[in-house]
Write an enzyme that holds these catalytic residues in place. Structure first.
Site, short mmCIF file in Angstrom:
data_model
loop_
_atom_site.label_atom_id
_atom_site.label_comp_id
_atom_site.label_asym_id
_atom_site.label_seq_id
_atom_site.Cartn_x
_atom_site.Cartn_y
_atom_site.Cartn_z
N HIS A 100 0.83 -1.20 0.00
CA HIS A 100 0.00 0.00 0.00
C HIS A 100 0.86 1.25 0.00
O HIS A 100 1.96 1.26 0.52
CB HIS A 100 -0.99 0.02 1.17
CG HIS A 100 -0.37 -0.05 2.53
ND1 HIS A 100 0.18 -1.21 3.05
CD2 HIS A 100 -0.21 0.89 3.49
CE1 HIS A 100 0.63 -0.98 4.28
NE2 HIS A 100 0.42 0.29 4.56
N HIS A 102 0.69 5.37 0.89
CA HIS A 102 -0.01 6.42 1.60
C HIS A 102 0.04 7.69 0.77
O HIS A 102 1.09 8.04 0.23
CB HIS A 102 0.67 6.72 2.94
CG HIS A 102 0.63 5.60 3.92
ND1 HIS A 102 -0.29 5.54 4.93
CD2 HIS A 102 1.39 4.49 4.04
CE1 HIS A 102 -0.09 4.45 5.65
NE2 HIS A 102 0.94 3.79 5.12
#
Length: 136
Positions: A100, A102
């Site tokens: 992931h 951010h």
């Protein structure tokens, strides 16, 4: 999908999220514990523990989604800039082991600092660059 992966469960729809963007390869949603309002995550739908395990195709799709979503976060929040980062490995602060990125919207005086910068000793930078080049 990994059975015990929080983000895989979000992709599958078994855990709710505040979705911002979705296509066949990626999903973006607001972070439950934002650094600043609008802090979002962009993940590949296919499970991979971190960026090192992510296919080049999925990594490219994630970055394309970051480029699409981030400016709209700034527009919606009134922030003026953003950081994009991915923690790879526990020592780097990764908590959820599904790749992931951010998107952290930033504005002047938001109270968040960048990490401290260091210096290389005499010859260290060149030696390290040569070592990395040899491994590539």
């Amino acid at each position: 999908m990994a059975d015990n992966c929080l983000f895989c469960k979000i992709v599958a729809g078994t855990i709710p999220s505040c979705k911002l963007y979705e296509d066949d390869k990626v999903l973006s949603f607001l972070d439950l514990n934002p650094v600043n309002p609008g802090h979002a995550l962009v993940i590949p739908k296919a499970h991979s523990a971190d960026l090192n395990e992510t296919s080049a195709e999925d990594a490219a799709a994630v970055i394309a989604a970051v480029k699409k979503v981030a400016p709209k976060i700034l527009e919606a929040t009134g922030h003026t800039a953003y950081n994009v980062m991915s923690n790879v490995g526990g020592d780097a602060g990764q908590i959820i082991f599904h790749t992931h990125f951010h998107i952290v919207p930033r504005k002047p005086g938001d109270g968040h600092r960048h990490w401290p910068q260091g210096k290389y000793g005499e010859g260290e930078m060149v030696a390290l660059a040569e070592k990395i080049q040899a491994l590539l």
